[in-house]
Design a protein around this motif. Sequence first.
Motif, PDB file in Angstrom:
ATOM      1  N   GLN A   1      10.508   3.169 -15.919  1.00 56.58           N
ATOM      2  CA  GLN A   1       9.332   3.438 -15.086  1.00 56.58           C
ATOM      3  C   GLN A   1       8.097   2.754 -15.652  1.00 56.58           C
ATOM      4  O   GLN A   1       7.275   2.234 -14.888  1.00 56.58           O
ATOM      5  CB  GLN A   1       9.093   4.944 -14.964  1.00 56.58           C
TER       6      GLN A   1
ATOM      7  N   SER B   1       8.331  -0.817 -14.707  1.00 53.78           N
ATOM      8  CA  SER B   1       8.133  -0.960 -13.265  1.00 53.78           C
ATOM      9  C   SER B   1       6.647  -0.861 -12.924  1.00 53.78           C
ATOM     10  O   SER B   1       6.123  -1.654 -12.128  1.00 53.78           O
ATOM     11  CB  SER B   1       8.938   0.115 -12.529  1.00 53.78           C
ATOM     12  N   GLN B   2       5.940   0.082 -13.549  1.00 51.18           N
ATOM     13  CA  GLN B   2       4.499   0.214 -13.318  1.00 51.18           C
ATOM     14  C   GLN B   2       3.757  -1.015 -13.837  1.00 51.18           C
ATOM     15  O   GLN B   2       2.848  -1.528 -13.183  1.00 51.18           O
ATOM     16  CB  GLN B   2       3.947   1.483 -13.994  1.00 51.18           C
TER      17      GLN B   2
ATOM     18  N   LYS C   1       3.252  -1.975 -10.371  1.00 50.88           N
ATOM     19  CA  LYS C   1       2.389  -0.818 -10.048  1.00 50.88           C
ATOM     20  C   LYS C   1       3.072   0.126  -9.062  1.00 50.88           C
ATOM     21  O   LYS C   1       2.412   0.808  -8.271  1.00 50.88           O
ATOM     22  CB  LYS C   1       1.026  -1.281  -9.520  1.00 50.88           C
ATOM     23  N   GLU C   2       4.396   0.123  -9.062  1.00 52.76           N
ATOM     24  CA  GLU C   2       5.166   1.073  -8.239  1.00 52.76           C
ATOM     25  C   GLU C   2       6.567   1.155  -8.832  1.00 52.76           C
ATOM     26  O   GLU C   2       6.933   0.351  -9.690  1.00 52.76           O
ATOM     27  CB  GLU C   2       5.226   0.611  -6.774  1.00 52.76           C
ATOM     28  N   ASP C   3       7.322   2.136  -8.357  1.00 52.16           N
ATOM     29  CA  ASP C   3       8.701   2.306  -8.813  1.00 52.16           C
ATOM     30  C   ASP C   3       9.613   1.454  -7.935  1.00 52.16           C
ATOM     31  O   ASP C   3       9.742   1.719  -6.740  1.00 52.16           O
ATOM     32  CB  ASP C   3       9.060   3.795  -8.723  1.00 52.16           C
ATOM     33  N   VAL C   4      10.230   0.431  -8.518  1.00 45.94           N
ATOM     34  CA  VAL C   4      11.061  -0.477  -7.713  1.00 45.94           C
ATOM     35  C   VAL C   4      12.552  -0.113  -7.760  1.00 45.94           C
ATOM     36  O   VAL C   4      13.382  -0.841  -7.236  1.00 45.94           O
ATOM     37  CB  VAL C   4      10.859  -1.958  -8.124  1.00 45.94           C
TER      38      VAL C   4
END
Length: 257
Positions: free
Chosen positions: A242, A245-246, A250-253
């Motif tokens: 996570q 990913s951030q 800047k989001e959960d992929v």
Amino acid sequence: MRFLARLLSVVIPLTLLIGGAANARDWKAIQESGTIKAATEGAFQPFNYYEGSTLTGFEVELAEVIAKKLGLKLEWSVVPFDAQIAALKQDRFDFAIASHGFTEERAKSVDFANPHYCTGGQIAAHKGGPLTVSALNGKSVGVQLATTYAGAAQKIKGIKAIKTYKGDPEAFSALRAKKVDAWISDKFTVKGTLDKNPDAGIVGGELVFVEKVSMIMPKGNKELAEKLNHALAEVMKDGSYQALSQKYFKEDVSCRP
Ligand code: ARG
């Protein structure tokens, strides 16, 4: 270093041609050696790319935390995307992490780990250009060789020409120079490229398809697949996935049901 990477990307396929096949290393052999060998491309930001002379990106850092979970050192090979499956089949490395979307065709020759992200192929074009599948009728499109974008472009009816490029930076340059009317690539790669080139006058358009992206391994290396899948699940549990990913999106992929 960049030069070295380029040189290696030429030398590795050459040695493949001359070298012939080695033997796939099973988990025991990998563990005993203390080092796991991975391949990536190094020209597909934000997943795997060079920052100056440093190989980095979401997939590069993810592979590093996975190797750490496995208690192994990680050794990178930088291999052109279109040469990776052949090289893997010749056991030049233990796995590749270079944004391979699952396809039945690829699954005939390699095994896929559980997906490490979910994404899609997106159209990009100059403002006012063809930004939807239907607008591609009679237009030309640039894509990276041997990708699912090339496959998707072939299925679009009425496309005038599909031009293939060694890498996405070349496909983007071709669009920029108006050698093609549109470009299809990963939606995050499109976003990253457009963010870096705000003056290009190019914008993102319709999503053409969605896909699940995984590490690929030689066929039938069951224990290695289990270990990689387990380590991936672990880094997803302990928050390190996570965090990466951030950092990059800047989001959960991750793929969610
Ligand atoms: N996701 C696409 C595919 O599966 C493109 C992957 C390209 N990877 C790269 N490192 N250039 O074909």
